[in-house]
Design a protein around this motif. Structure first.
Motif, PDB file in Angstrom:
ATOM      1  N   ARG A 170       0.832  -1.207   0.000  1.00 21.22           N
ATOM      2  CA  ARG A 170       0.000   0.000   0.000  1.00 21.22           C
ATOM      3  C   ARG A 170       0.867   1.259   0.000  1.00 21.22           C
ATOM      4  O   ARG A 170       0.600   2.212  -0.737  1.00 21.22           O
ATOM      5  N   GLU A 171       1.928   1.252   0.808  1.00 20.11           N
ATOM      6  CA  GLU A 171       2.831   2.402   0.844  1.00 20.11           C
ATOM      7  C   GLU A 171       3.571   2.552  -0.482  1.00 20.11           C
ATOM      8  O   GLU A 171       3.800   3.664  -0.958  1.00 20.11           O
ATOM      9  N   ALA A 172       3.959   1.433  -1.070  1.00 23.09           N
ATOM     10  CA  ALA A 172       4.619   1.495  -2.382  1.00 23.09           C
ATOM     11  C   ALA A 172       3.672   2.056  -3.436  1.00 23.09           C
ATOM     12  O   ALA A 172       4.074   2.833  -4.308  1.00 23.09           O
ATOM     13  N   ARG A 173       2.397   1.677  -3.349  1.00 25.08           N
ATOM     14  CA  ARG A 173       1.414   2.207  -4.290  1.00 25.08           C
ATOM     15  C   ARG A 173       1.245   3.710  -4.116  1.00 25.08           C
ATOM     16  O   ARG A 173       1.173   4.454  -5.105  1.00 25.08           O
ATOM     17  N   ARG A 174       1.195   4.171  -2.880  1.00 25.83           N
ATOM     18  CA  ARG A 174       1.057   5.605  -2.635  1.00 25.83           C
ATOM     19  C   ARG A 174       2.266   6.369  -3.170  1.00 25.83           C
ATOM     20  O   ARG A 174       2.128   7.440  -3.773  1.00 25.83           O
ATOM     21  N   SER A 175       3.451   5.820  -2.942  1.00 30.92           N
ATOM     22  CA  SER A 175       4.660   6.469  -3.436  1.00 30.92           C
ATOM     23  C   SER A 175       4.670   6.514  -4.962  1.00 30.92           C
ATOM     24  O   SER A 175       5.009   7.542  -5.574  1.00 30.92           O
ATOM     25  N   THR A 176       4.299   5.408  -5.581  1.00 30.86           N
ATOM     26  CA  THR A 176       4.263   5.356  -7.042  1.00 30.86           C
ATOM     27  C   THR A 176       3.222   6.316  -7.605  1.00 30.86           C
ATOM     28  O   THR A 176       3.463   6.982  -8.626  1.00 30.86           O
ATOM     29  N   ALA A 177       2.074   6.417  -6.933  1.00 32.16           N
ATOM     30  CA  ALA A 177       1.033   7.350  -7.384  1.00 32.16           C
ATOM     31  C   ALA A 177       1.530   8.787  -7.302  1.00 32.16           C
ATOM     32  O   ALA A 177       1.226   9.609  -8.180  1.00 32.16           O
ATOM     33  N   ALA A 178       2.309   9.108  -6.260  1.00 34.18           N
ATOM     34  CA  ALA A 178       2.857  10.458  -6.130  1.00 34.18           C
ATOM     35  C   ALA A 178       3.857  10.745  -7.248  1.00 34.18           C
ATOM     36  O   ALA A 178       3.883  11.852  -7.816  1.00 34.18           O
ATOM     37  N   VAL A 179       4.680   9.761  -7.576  1.00 27.86           N
ATOM     38  CA  VAL A 179       5.639   9.926  -8.677  1.00 27.86           C
ATOM     39  C   VAL A 179       4.896  10.124  -9.988  1.00 27.86           C
ATOM     40  O   VAL A 179       5.242  10.998 -10.802  1.00 27.86           O
ATOM     41  N   LEU A 180       3.861   9.320 -10.217  1.00 25.75           N
ATOM     42  CA  LEU A 180       3.093   9.438 -11.453  1.00 25.75           C
ATOM     43  C   LEU A 180       2.448  10.811 -11.570  1.00 25.75           C
ATOM     44  O   LEU A 180       2.481  11.437 -12.649  1.00 25.75           O
ATOM     45  N   ALA A 181       1.867  11.309 -10.477  1.00 31.66           N
ATOM     46  CA  ALA A 181       1.237  12.628 -10.514  1.00 31.66           C
ATOM     47  C   ALA A 181       2.255  13.710 -10.856  1.00 31.66           C
ATOM     48  O   ALA A 181       1.968  14.626 -11.642  1.00 31.66           O
ATOM     49  N   ASP A 182       3.450  13.600 -10.302  1.00 28.78           N
ATOM     50  CA  ASP A 182       4.488  14.586 -10.594  1.00 28.78           C
ATOM     51  C   ASP A 182       4.927  14.511 -12.053  1.00 28.78           C
ATOM     52  O   ASP A 182       5.126  15.541 -12.720  1.00 28.78           O
ATOM     53  N   LEU A 183       5.076  13.291 -12.567  1.00 21.14           N
ATOM     54  CA  LEU A 183       5.488  13.129 -13.963  1.00 21.14           C
ATOM     55  C   LEU A 183       4.423  13.634 -14.927  1.00 21.14           C
ATOM     56  O   LEU A 183       4.741  14.258 -15.953  1.00 21.14           O
TER      57      LEU A 183
END
Length: 285
Positions: A170-183
């Motif tokens: 779940r934490e990895a998903r949140r981190s990945t979602a934050a990276v995707l939003a920034d990209l």
């Protein structure tokens, strides 16, 4: 209250490999229960095994730790009361070759918590920790031995919560979602800035005028370090021309868009793994 230094804080030479060193220590401790503790060579073996699982022998072939580094790590863990030499060997001096160790309760808890602290960790490390926790958490905790008092119920609950594979994913998903939003924002900003530059240059604007226009769009993330106008005007003429005419488009096409596509794929993967953990569905179906 003074914070106990983490393994990475104390051992700068293993910081880059901290996740796999922590897991190797826990695994060696668990595997060494019947033989009266584990040796430095056991820790190194598990480190090489786990980095092999994560394909680091292919992607990072020079990544390794030698036995001297492992022994120094164990000596420091003993001084911090995270580990103990068996039969008192190595206390107050250099440990003999083949010295065996056990982790204390403090060491097991601390290493487990550090292993689970994956803030913005690469996906391969997050997946490895989720796999490690799913496989070995109960076995490692069952082999705790060392200093009294016994591991408290709240501490056991904390370790179980921190190394819950569902929480890790779940934490990895949140981190990945934050990276995707920034990209995605970078892709959008690059297109806006590229269009702004083309329009300005078509009207014979100077490089400084284009830079000021870009700054007004608020898309440059390092303004606090060095203003965009300063960066652009300090470039040689050929690089300045490239940045004004093509730089934004090239970065979006060759970097931000592909990274965003990968982040979307990573996000879909993590969502699927979470569903599989909840349902018990085998990963290969």
């Amino acid at each position: 209250m003074t914070r106990t230094p983490s393994l990475a804080d104390r051992l700068g030479h293993v910081t880059a490999q901290a996740t796999f060193v922590q897991a190797a220590l826990l695994a060696a401790h668990g595997a060494g229960a019947r033989s009266g503790g584990f040796r430095a060579s056991d820790v190194r073996f598990f480190f090489l095994l786990f980095t092999n699982w994560a394909e680091h022998d292919v992607t990072r072939p020079s990544q390794d730790i030698d036995l001297t580094q492992v022994r120094r790590t164990l000596e420091r863990l003993c001084r911090s009361r995270w580990a103990e030499p068996m039969d008192g060997g190595g206390r107050g001096g250099k440990a003999p070759r083949g010295q065996r160790y056990v982790l204390t309760e403090l060491g097991v808890v601390s290493l487990a918590e550090e292993l689970a602290d994956l803030d913005r960790a690469p996906l391969d490390e997050a997946l490895f920790v989720a796999c490690f926790a799913s496989s070995y958490l109960e076995a490692v905790l069952a082999r705790v031995r060392g200093q009294a008092p016994a591991l408290s119920t709240p501490a056991r609950r904390r370790v179980a919560r921190m190394l819950d594979p569902k929480r890790i994913l779940r934490e990895a998903r949140r981190s990945t979602a934050a990276v995707l939003a920034d990209l995605e924002e970078r892709v959008h900003a690059s297109r806006v800035m590229d269009e702004a530059a083309r329009n300005a240059l078509a009207n014979a604007a100077s490089a400084e005028e284009v830079a000021r226009r870009w700054e007004s769009l608020g898309s440059y993330q390092l303004h606090r370090v060095r203003p965009l106008t300063e960066v652009l005007l300090g470039l040689p003429d050929d690089l300045k021309r490239f940045e004004l005419e093509k730089g934004m488009e090239v970065r979006a096409r060759l970097l931000f868009v592909p990274l965003a596509e990968r982040a979307r794929a990573d996000l879909a993967l993590l969502e699927r793994l979470e569903r599989q953990l909840l349902s018990g569905e085998p990963a290969w179906r």
